[in-house]
Design an enzyme around this catalytic site. Structure first.
Site, PDB file in Angstrom:
ATOM      1  N   ARG A   1      24.873   5.538 -19.739  1.00 59.79           N
ATOM      2  CA  ARG A   1      25.614   6.105 -20.870  1.00 59.79           C
ATOM      3  C   ARG A   1      25.101   5.571 -22.199  1.00 59.79           C
ATOM      4  O   ARG A   1      25.116   6.282 -23.207  1.00 59.79           O
ATOM      5  CB  ARG A   1      27.114   5.851 -20.700  1.00 59.79           C
ATOM      6  CG  ARG A   1      27.724   6.827 -19.698  1.00 59.79           C
ATOM      7  CD  ARG A   1      29.127   6.454 -19.301  1.00 59.79           C
ATOM      8  NE  ARG A   1      29.799   7.545 -18.615  1.00 59.79           N
ATOM      9  CZ  ARG A   1      30.922   7.392 -17.924  1.00 59.79           C
ATOM     10  NH1 ARG A   1      31.493   6.203 -17.827  1.00 59.79           N
ATOM     11  NH2 ARG A   1      31.481   8.430 -17.321  1.00 59.79           N
TER      12      ARG A   1
ATOM     13  N   LYS B   1      26.416  15.543 -16.756  1.00 58.00           N
ATOM     14  CA  LYS B   1      27.248  16.475 -17.520  1.00 58.00           C
ATOM     15  C   LYS B   1      26.377  17.367 -18.411  1.00 58.00           C
ATOM     16  O   LYS B   1      25.175  17.126 -18.554  1.00 58.00           O
ATOM     17  CB  LYS B   1      28.265  15.654 -18.332  1.00 58.00           C
ATOM     18  CG  LYS B   1      29.223  14.831 -17.435  1.00 58.00           C
ATOM     19  CD  LYS B   1      30.242  14.083 -18.262  1.00 58.00           C
ATOM     20  CE  LYS B   1      31.205  13.300 -17.373  1.00 58.00           C
ATOM     21  NZ  LYS B   1      32.262  12.624 -18.180  1.00 58.00           N
TER      22      LYS B   1
ATOM     23  N   ASN C   1      29.614  11.681 -22.627  1.00 59.87           N
ATOM     24  CA  ASN C   1      29.055  10.450 -22.068  1.00 59.87           C
ATOM     25  C   ASN C   1      28.109  10.713 -20.905  1.00 59.87           C
ATOM     26  O   ASN C   1      27.822   9.822 -20.114  1.00 59.87           O
ATOM     27  CB  ASN C   1      30.183   9.492 -21.676  1.00 59.87           C
ATOM     28  CG  ASN C   1      31.169  10.136 -20.715  1.00 59.87           C
ATOM     29  OD1 ASN C   1      30.926  11.219 -20.196  1.00 59.87           O
ATOM     30  ND2 ASN C   1      32.276   9.463 -20.467  1.00 59.87           N
TER      31      ASN C   1
ATOM     32  N   GLU D   1      36.028  14.541  -4.483  1.00 62.09           N
ATOM     33  CA  GLU D   1      35.029  15.171  -5.360  1.00 62.09           C
ATOM     34  C   GLU D   1      33.847  15.717  -4.573  1.00 62.09           C
ATOM     35  O   GLU D   1      33.292  16.763  -4.918  1.00 62.09           O
ATOM     36  CB  GLU D   1      34.570  14.160  -6.414  1.00 62.09           C
ATOM     37  CG  GLU D   1      35.700  13.781  -7.373  1.00 62.09           C
ATOM     38  CD  GLU D   1      35.344  12.638  -8.313  1.00 62.09           C
ATOM     39  OE1 GLU D   1      34.201  12.131  -8.247  1.00 62.09           O
ATOM     40  OE2 GLU D   1      36.213  12.245  -9.113  1.00 62.09           O
TER      41      GLU D   1
ATOM     42  N   THR E   1      33.087   4.143 -20.243  1.00 64.11           N
ATOM     43  CA  THR E   1      33.359   5.537 -20.614  1.00 64.11           C
ATOM     44  C   THR E   1      32.838   5.875 -22.011  1.00 64.11           C
ATOM     45  O   THR E   1      32.202   6.912 -22.201  1.00 64.11           O
ATOM     46  CB  THR E   1      34.884   5.796 -20.571  1.00 64.11           C
ATOM     47  OG1 THR E   1      35.375   5.439 -19.278  1.00 64.11           O
ATOM     48  CG2 THR E   1      35.204   7.252 -20.848  1.00 64.11           C
TER      49      THR E   1
ATOM     50  N   ARG F   1      29.033   3.279 -10.590  1.00 63.56           N
ATOM     51  CA  ARG F   1      29.905   3.066 -11.757  1.00 63.56           C
ATOM     52  C   ARG F   1      29.322   1.986 -12.661  1.00 63.56           C
ATOM     53  O   ARG F   1      29.389   2.088 -13.886  1.00 63.56           O
ATOM     54  CB  ARG F   1      31.318   2.655 -11.312  1.00 63.56           C
ATOM     55  CG  ARG F   1      32.108   3.744 -10.608  1.00 63.56           C
ATOM     56  CD  ARG F   1      32.687   4.765 -11.543  1.00 63.56           C
ATOM     57  NE  ARG F   1      33.768   4.253 -12.373  1.00 63.56           N
ATOM     58  CZ  ARG F   1      34.478   5.013 -13.190  1.00 63.56           C
ATOM     59  NH1 ARG F   1      34.244   6.326 -13.259  1.00 63.56           N
ATOM     60  NH2 ARG F   1      35.416   4.493 -13.937  1.00 63.56           N
TER      61      ARG F   1
ATOM     62  N   HIS G   1      28.987  11.222 -14.769  1.00 63.05           N
ATOM     63  CA  HIS G   1      30.249  10.901 -14.105  1.00 63.05           C
ATOM     64  C   HIS G   1      29.955  10.169 -12.809  1.00 63.05           C
ATOM     65  O   HIS G   1      28.930  10.410 -12.181  1.00 63.05           O
ATOM     66  CB  HIS G   1      31.020  12.189 -13.786  1.00 63.05           C
ATOM     67  CG  HIS G   1      32.093  12.003 -12.766  1.00 63.05           C
ATOM     68  ND1 HIS G   1      33.308  11.463 -13.072  1.00 63.05           N
ATOM     69  CD2 HIS G   1      32.113  12.232 -11.429  1.00 63.05           C
ATOM     70  CE1 HIS G   1      34.045  11.384 -11.956  1.00 63.05           C
ATOM     71  NE2 HIS G   1      33.334  11.857 -10.959  1.00 63.05           N
TER      72      HIS G   1
ATOM     73  N   PHE H   1      43.016  14.938 -25.202  1.00 66.90           N
ATOM     74  CA  PHE H   1      41.621  15.386 -25.222  1.00 66.90           C
ATOM     75  C   PHE H   1      41.301  16.407 -24.129  1.00 66.90           C
ATOM     76  O   PHE H   1      40.159  16.824 -23.998  1.00 66.90           O
ATOM     77  CB  PHE H   1      40.669  14.189 -25.127  1.00 66.90           C
ATOM     78  CG  PHE H   1      40.818  13.340 -23.871  1.00 66.90           C
ATOM     79  CD1 PHE H   1      40.287  13.757 -22.651  1.00 66.90           C
ATOM     80  CD2 PHE H   1      41.471  12.117 -23.928  1.00 66.90           C
ATOM     81  CE1 PHE H   1      40.410  12.968 -21.507  1.00 66.90           C
ATOM     82  CE2 PHE H   1      41.612  11.328 -22.784  1.00 66.90           C
ATOM     83  CZ  PHE H   1      41.076  11.764 -21.573  1.00 66.90           C
TER      84      PHE H   1
ATOM     85  N   TYR I   1      39.417  17.469 -13.214  1.00 62.97           N
ATOM     86  CA  TYR I   1      39.998  16.443 -14.078  1.00 62.97           C
ATOM     87  C   TYR I   1      41.522  16.579 -14.172  1.00 62.97           C
ATOM     88  O   TYR I   1      42.107  16.251 -15.218  1.00 62.97           O
ATOM     89  CB  TYR I   1      39.380  16.519 -15.479  1.00 62.97           C
ATOM     90  CG  TYR I   1      38.019  15.846 -15.602  1.00 62.97           C
ATOM     91  CD1 TYR I   1      37.826  14.525 -15.189  1.00 62.97           C
ATOM     92  CD2 TYR I   1      36.932  16.504 -16.166  1.00 62.97           C
ATOM     93  CE1 TYR I   1      36.597  13.897 -15.314  1.00 62.97           C
ATOM     94  CE2 TYR I   1      35.689  15.880 -16.307  1.00 62.97           C
ATOM     95  CZ  TYR I   1      35.540  14.572 -15.878  1.00 62.97           C
ATOM     96  OH  TYR I   1      34.326  13.942 -16.021  1.00 62.97           O
TER      97      TYR I   1
HETATM   98  P1  ATP Z   1      34.311  10.117 -15.492  1.00 62.25           P
HETATM   99  O1  ATP Z   1      35.612  10.376 -14.753  1.00 62.25           O
HETATM  100  O2  ATP Z   1      33.749  11.340 -16.156  1.00 62.25           O
HETATM  101  O3  ATP Z   1      33.312   9.361 -14.683  1.00 62.25           O
HETATM  102  P2  ATP Z   1      35.464   7.804 -16.656  1.00 62.25           P
HETATM  103  O4  ATP Z   1      36.060   7.548 -15.332  1.00 62.25           O
HETATM  104  O5  ATP Z   1      34.596   6.763 -17.250  1.00 62.25           O
HETATM  105  O6  ATP Z   1      34.638   9.147 -16.682  1.00 62.25           O
HETATM  106  P3  ATP Z   1      38.002   8.877 -17.513  1.00 62.25           P
HETATM  107  O7  ATP Z   1      38.998   8.043 -18.209  1.00 62.25           O
HETATM  108  O8  ATP Z   1      38.237   9.277 -16.095  1.00 62.25           O
HETATM  109  O9  ATP Z   1      36.587   8.162 -17.702  1.00 62.25           O
HETATM  110  O10 ATP Z   1      37.808  10.200 -18.388  1.00 62.25           O
HETATM  111  C1  ATP Z   1      37.176  11.331 -17.872  1.00 62.25           C
HETATM  112  C2  ATP Z   1      36.323  11.957 -18.940  1.00 62.25           C
HETATM  113  O11 ATP Z   1      37.151  12.451 -19.988  1.00 62.25           O
HETATM  114  C3  ATP Z   1      35.372  10.983 -19.634  1.00 62.25           C
HETATM  115  O12 ATP Z   1      34.181  10.783 -18.935  1.00 62.25           O
HETATM  116  C4  ATP Z   1      35.135  11.678 -20.960  1.00 62.25           C
HETATM  117  O13 ATP Z   1      34.176  12.722 -20.849  1.00 62.25           O
HETATM  118  C5  ATP Z   1      36.505  12.262 -21.239  1.00 62.25           C
HETATM  119  N1  ATP Z   1      37.297  11.331 -22.043  1.00 62.25           N
HETATM  120  C6  ATP Z   1      37.853  10.169 -21.631  1.00 62.25           C
HETATM  121  N2  ATP Z   1      38.509   9.550 -22.642  1.00 62.25           N
HETATM  122  C7  ATP Z   1      38.351  10.357 -23.721  1.00 62.25           C
HETATM  123  C8  ATP Z   1      38.783  10.288 -25.079  1.00 62.25           C
HETATM  124  N3  ATP Z   1      39.526   9.281 -25.516  1.00 62.25           N
HETATM  125  N4  ATP Z   1      38.426  11.298 -25.896  1.00 62.25           N
HETATM  126  C9  ATP Z   1      37.696  12.329 -25.470  1.00 62.25           C
HETATM  127  N5  ATP Z   1      37.252  12.463 -24.190  1.00 62.25           N
HETATM  128  C10 ATP Z   1      37.569  11.487 -23.336  1.00 62.25           C
END
Ligand code: ATP
Length: 140
Positions: free
Chosen positions: A105, A9, A115, A129, A91, A85, A118, A57, A49
């Protein structure tokens, strides 16, 4: 072998974590099949997303993900989706630093938004994706 989509990212790219992350990827036995640097726009992030479009958020996530270029990679190895993963960790990077101190991370993320990386969370999202970024990807 299985393929997954990995993304460094904007905070990871601008923080100069790219080389370190790629070293971890290769030392962990993944092949990097494809890679490209892209500057995402709001529409692209909103599509990528889409599952989070109703979250509080979401607008902040769009701002973050468009703040600079991202590095997109297709990784391949046995069980690539789960393994990547696992390597990136939880996350919330703050939690990762406590519970998974050796995760990516924990190394380069900041909080639950910034973070750094992805990883696709299922075979279905990996396929979606990969074709989102690489039109020519095969489905096997
Ligand atoms: P990714 O999909 O990026 O691999 P993830 O699967 O661990 O991450 P998701 O729950 O899918 O997490 O959330 C997607 C992205 O949205 C996160 O990686 C983060 O950048 C953002 N995000 C998730 N939760 C929050 C939150 N509570 N506040 C702010 N940003 C968030």
């Amino acid at each position: 072998k299985e393929k997954t989509l990995a993304l460094i990212k904007p905070d990871g790219v601008s923080g100069n974590y790219t080389d370190g992350i790629k070293r971890v990827i290769l030392e962990s036995g993944f092949s990097i099949l494809m890679e490209t640097i892209v500057q995402l726009d709001e529409d692209k992030v909103a599509t990528f997303y889409a599952e989070h479009s109703s979250r509080t958020f979401f607008s902040s996530l769009i701002k973050y993900m468009t703040s600079g270029p991202v590095l997109v990679m297709v990784l391949e190895k046995e069980n690539a989706i789960a393994h990547w993963r696992g390597l990136i960790g939880p996350t919330d990077a703050r939690k990762a630093k406590i519970t998974h101190p050796h995760s990516i991370r924990a190394m380069c993320g900041l909080d639950s938004e910034q973070n750094c990386v992805h990883g696709s969370d299922s075979a279905l999202s990996a396929q979606r994706e990969m074709s989102f970024f690489f039109k020519e990807i095969s489905s096997d």
